[in-house]
Design a protein around this motif. Structure first.
Motif, short mmCIF file in Angstrom:
data_model
loop_
_atom_site.label_atom_id
_atom_site.label_comp_id
_atom_site.label_asym_id
_atom_site.label_seq_id
_atom_site.Cartn_x
_atom_site.Cartn_y
_atom_site.Cartn_z
N VAL A 206 -4.75 -1.04 -2.82
CA VAL A 206 -3.31 -0.83 -2.92
C VAL A 206 -3.08 0.53 -3.57
CG1 VAL A 206 -1.12 -1.77 -3.74
CG2 VAL A 206 -3.02 -3.31 -3.23
N THR A 208 -0.37 3.41 -4.93
CA THR A 208 1.00 3.65 -5.36
C THR A 208 1.18 5.14 -5.67
OG1 THR A 208 0.68 3.37 -7.77
CG2 THR A 208 1.02 1.37 -6.46
N VAL A 213 4.48 2.54 -2.01
CA VAL A 213 3.27 1.73 -2.12
C VAL A 213 2.82 1.31 -0.72
CG1 VAL A 213 4.65 -0.36 -2.51
CG2 VAL A 213 2.23 -0.35 -3.14
N THR A 214 1.53 1.39 -0.47
CA THR A 214 0.95 0.92 0.78
C THR A 214 -0.32 0.14 0.44
OG1 THR A 214 -0.32 2.97 1.08
CG2 THR A 214 1.84 2.85 2.15
N ALA A 215 -0.75 -0.70 1.37
CA ALA A 215 -1.93 -1.53 1.11
C ALA A 215 -2.76 -1.67 2.38
CB ALA A 215 -1.51 -2.90 0.59
N ARG A 239 -4.28 -1.74 7.89
CA ARG A 239 -2.99 -1.86 7.19
C ARG A 239 -2.68 -3.33 6.97
NH1 ARG A 239 0.72 -1.94 4.15
NH2 ARG A 239 2.78 -1.02 4.37
N ALA A 241 0.33 -5.63 5.10
CA ALA A 241 1.57 -5.77 4.32
C ALA A 241 1.42 -6.97 3.39
CB ALA A 241 2.76 -5.98 5.26
N SER A 242 1.63 -6.73 2.10
CA SER A 242 1.53 -7.79 1.10
C SER A 242 2.61 -7.55 0.06
CB SER A 242 0.14 -7.78 0.46
OG SER A 242 0.00 -8.80 -0.50
N GLU A 246 2.16 -5.70 -3.54
CA GLU A 246 2.69 -4.34 -3.62
C GLU A 246 3.73 -4.23 -4.75
OE1 GLU A 246 4.03 -3.29 0.29
OE2 GLU A 246 2.06 -3.70 1.18
N GLU A 247 4.58 -5.23 -4.89
CA GLU A 247 5.58 -5.22 -5.96
C GLU A 247 4.90 -5.26 -7.33
OE1 GLU A 247 7.99 -6.87 -9.10
OE2 GLU A 247 6.47 -8.06 -8.03
N ALA A 249 1.84 -4.27 -7.99
CA ALA A 249 1.09 -3.02 -8.16
C ALA A 249 2.00 -1.90 -8.67
CB ALA A 249 0.43 -2.61 -6.85
N VAL A 250 3.22 -1.82 -8.13
CA VAL A 250 4.17 -0.80 -8.58
C VAL A 250 4.58 -1.06 -10.03
CG1 VAL A 250 6.51 0.09 -8.25
CG2 VAL A 250 5.02 -0.25 -6.27
#
Length: 307
Positions: A206, A208, A213-215, A239, A241-242, A246-247, A249-250
């Motif tokens: 992940v 940031t 943010v990308t995963a 790629r 999407a999670s 992601e939230e 991780a930020v």
């Protein structure tokens, strides 16, 4: 004075080079240097002035501390030699530059150094309600077995790179913890992180950059315990999407005050996603373009003053 973005790093690093190339495409010429470069160019630093290679650098502006220097673990410089002492002095100069003036850094040097503390990362993640593996650092093998049981792994607390007694470069990867390893001299000589071994379905990387943010995901059953030992694994991410991860991780990156982070997470066979560790100067260019490009663009936007 010229208000050019400062980039601390080596242009042979694909990550820094990609950012430099995109800045130049926007007619923004950065000032690029590191601890090795400073051995070959002129510099001047006072409490009120910074000059690098003849360019007077504005007191304000944007900057990115990517890497202080290329990896030195196979340089061959003997500890205490003139070359070693000179290099360490240039490192100290870069630290002074990183604290000089009113520049905005992707991540400032103090947050960068704090953010590299793996135990602190886990403590902060736990306080944010993020799942983490049971972890211990101890010189006593019995304490490790008591805390984690027989199914555990170890990994370096600091750098995993070293030069052996024959002068050959080596790297320490995540490895299963065994009785023989517990009793070995190498283990007793330096602190290691020991963690419960998790049954993993997917690895997540992940990335940031500010609020971007990308995963990406890697299927765990296809690769060794530490996927980095398999060269093909670097090209097998996709790629993923999670939103939940992601939230989190930020939030974690913001709490650690790191403007960029490369984070490793696990999707266990059962249970919630689990944070493993974070690198405030980690890699992302090996990931698919739709994962890597938004991160690179955000850093370029920041350094060029467009965000």
């Amino acid at each position: 004075m010229v208000q050019r973005p400062l980039l601390v790093g080596d242009e042979s690093d694909a990550h820094l080079r990609s950012v430099v190339d995109r800045l130049r495409e926007r007619d923004v010429e950065p000032v690029v240097f590191d601890a090795d470069t400073l051995a070959q160019v002129g510099y001047l630093l006072t409490p009120r002035k910074l000059v690098i290679d003849g360019t007077v650098i504005a007191d304000e502006g944007r900057a990115w501390l990517r890497r202080v220097a290329p990896s030195r673990w196979s340089s061959g410089d003997r500890v205490g030699s003139v070359a070693d002492v000179s290099f360490r002095a240039r490192i100290r100069l870069i630290a002074a530059i990183a604290r000089h003036g009113k520049r905005e850094w992707v991540t400032d040097i103090d947050a960068l150094q704090t953010g590299e503390d793996r135990i602190y990362q886990l403590a902060v993640a736990s306080r944010l309600g993020i799942a983490t593996p049971p972890t211990i650092v101890s010189s006593d093998p019995s304490e490790i077995e008591l805390a984690l049981g027989s199914e555990a792994i170890i990994k370096p607390l600091a750098t995993g790179a070293f030069v052996n007694s024959e002068g050959e470069p080596r790297a320490v990867y995540t490895t299963p913890l065994t009785v023989d390893l517990l009793s070995s001299g190498d283990f007793r000589a330096a602190p290691f992180i020991a963690q419960t071994r998790i049954k993993v379905r997917q690895h997540l990387r992940v990335i940031t950059a500010g609020c971007v943010v990308t995963a990406a995901a890697l299927e765990a059953d296809m690769w060794p315990l530490d996927w980095r030992v398999a060269d093909e694994a670097h090209h097998s991410w996709h790629r993923h999407a999670s939103p939940e991860v992601e939230e989190q991780a930020v939030r974690l990156a913001a709490k650690l005050r790191v403007g960029f982070s490369s984070q490793d997470w696990l999707i266990p066979v059962s249970g919630p996603p689990m944070f493993i560790d974070l690198n405030p100067a980690g890699q992302w260019m090996f990931l698919p373009d739709d994962v890597a490009d938004p991160i690179t663009e955000h850093i370029v936007d920041f350094l060029s003053g467009q965000s």
